[in-house]
Design an enzyme around this catalytic site. Structure first.
Site, PDB file in Angstrom:
ATOM      1  CG  ASP A   1      -2.044  -1.004   1.202  1.00  0.00           C
ATOM      2  OD1 ASP A   1      -1.943  -2.255   0.538  1.00  0.00           O
ATOM      3  OD2 ASP A   1      -3.066  -1.022   1.956  1.00  0.00           O
TER       4      ASP A   1
ATOM      5  CE  LYS B   1      -5.510   1.941   2.486  1.00  0.00           C
ATOM      6  NZ  LYS B   1      -4.113   1.276   3.225  1.00  0.00           N
TER       7      LYS B   1
ATOM      8  CE  LYS C   1      -7.100  -1.238   2.637  1.00  0.00           C
ATOM      9  NZ  LYS C   1      -5.584  -2.015   2.912  1.00  0.00           N
TER      10      LYS C   1
END
Length: 311
Positions: free
Chosen positions: A148, A211, A247
């Site tokens: 991430d 995300k 996400k």
């Protein structure tokens, strides 16, 4: 020439493309998100939604006080969220700081639960590229199969789109076989137009997921922001044939909220995204409420507040 290659050939081409995307009607996005949030899910459909949401959770601990014991306990919880009920599915992944990857990798071995790590000078992203690439390579070498990363929000907001794009491309290459989730930090992007542009920019650079947030900046995940991102992945698939996941992370704490997001996924991107490989929740406390609601459906009463571990 593919769309990705054509758009990414220069700073000017990127700017022209991103600023040529349709503008976002903020009022309309907020109204649609609110409307979708009123959908009622009952009985068997609710049970399926709760299990799906559990399977989509990236169970996360990103604190300076994290210890090996805490990470091992969290891994055990991700593998077997409800020890009293073997029918309860596992979570999608554990997400930890790079220093805890080796601990988590050992605890998760053979479980099928993914191991994600934040990298690239999380959460600010304020480090030289060579540091970010070293951070990423080390995380993958230690056992992370998902990375991430955070984008350079300052560069994005200053319009230096090629700089942001090229950094994502470099980090994606450093990931090797690991999947890359690109964190936009939407709370710092100011407008939904910027959320749409950042989503497309990340996808053009090769993101496997986009995300919303680090969870360290407020507002974090919101329904209108996630709606815009879901529209972006839907339109990107139509334009390129490639599916990118979404996400939302930060602030999603209840099963009721999670189900609102699942309804939005189905209604906006479509059922192909109702899969842990294409939609995740970044959360630390959400899983407990999902488990409590699941127990309530099965038994007719809520478990006590200390029935599930506190994280």
């Amino acid at each position: 020439m593919t769309l990705t290659a054509e758009v990414a050939r220069s700073q000017g081409a990127l700017r022209t493309f991103l600023h040529g995307l349709p503008g976002v009607d903020q009022v309309g996005a907020e109204q649609r998100a609110a409307m979708l949030g009123t959908r009622s899910i009952k009985t068997s459909a609710k049970a399926q939604a709760l299990d799906l949401a559990i399977r989509m959770v990236d169970l996360t601990t990103l604190e300076g006080s994290d210890t090996p014991g805490k990470v091992r306990a969290l891994c055990a919880k991700a593998i077997r969220p409800d020890p009293a009920d073997p029918t309860c599915p596992s979570a999608a992944a554990i997400c930890v700081y790079p220093a805890m990857i080796s601990v988590a990798a050992e605890a998760l071995r053979g479980s099928g639960v993914h191991l994600a790590s934040v990298a690239t000078a999380f959460p600010s992203g304020q480090a030289p590229l060579e540091v970010k690439l070293a951070d990423t390579r080390a995380a993958v070498a230690d056992g992370a199969d998902e990375i991430d990363m955070v984008i350079k929000r300052g560069a994005f907001l200053a319009g230096r789109y090629a700089e942001v794009h090229d950094e994502i491309v470099a980090v994606k290459e450093a990931c090797g076989d690991a999947h890359l989730k690109v964190i936009l930090e939407t709370g710092e992007l100011a407008t939904l137009d910027n959320v749409r542009r950042a989503s497309w920019l990340a996808m053009l650079a090769g993101a496997d997921f986009i995300k919303t947030s680090t969870g360290k900046v407020q507002p974090a995940a919101t329904l209108p922001v996630t709606l815009v991102m879901l529209e972006a992945v839907r339109d990107f698939r139509a334009a390129t044939g490639r599916i990118v996941g979404v996400k939302p992370a930060g602030g999603i704490r209840t099963a009721k909220d999670a189900i609102k997001y699942l309804v939005m996924v189905n209604e906006t991107a479509g059922p192909d995204w109702l899969d842990p490989d294409r939609f995740r929740f970044g959360a630390s406390t959400l899983l407990n409420d999902l488990l409590m609601q699941r127990t309530k459906l099965a038994t007719g009463h809520y478990a006590g507040p200390d029935y599930f571990t506190l994280d």
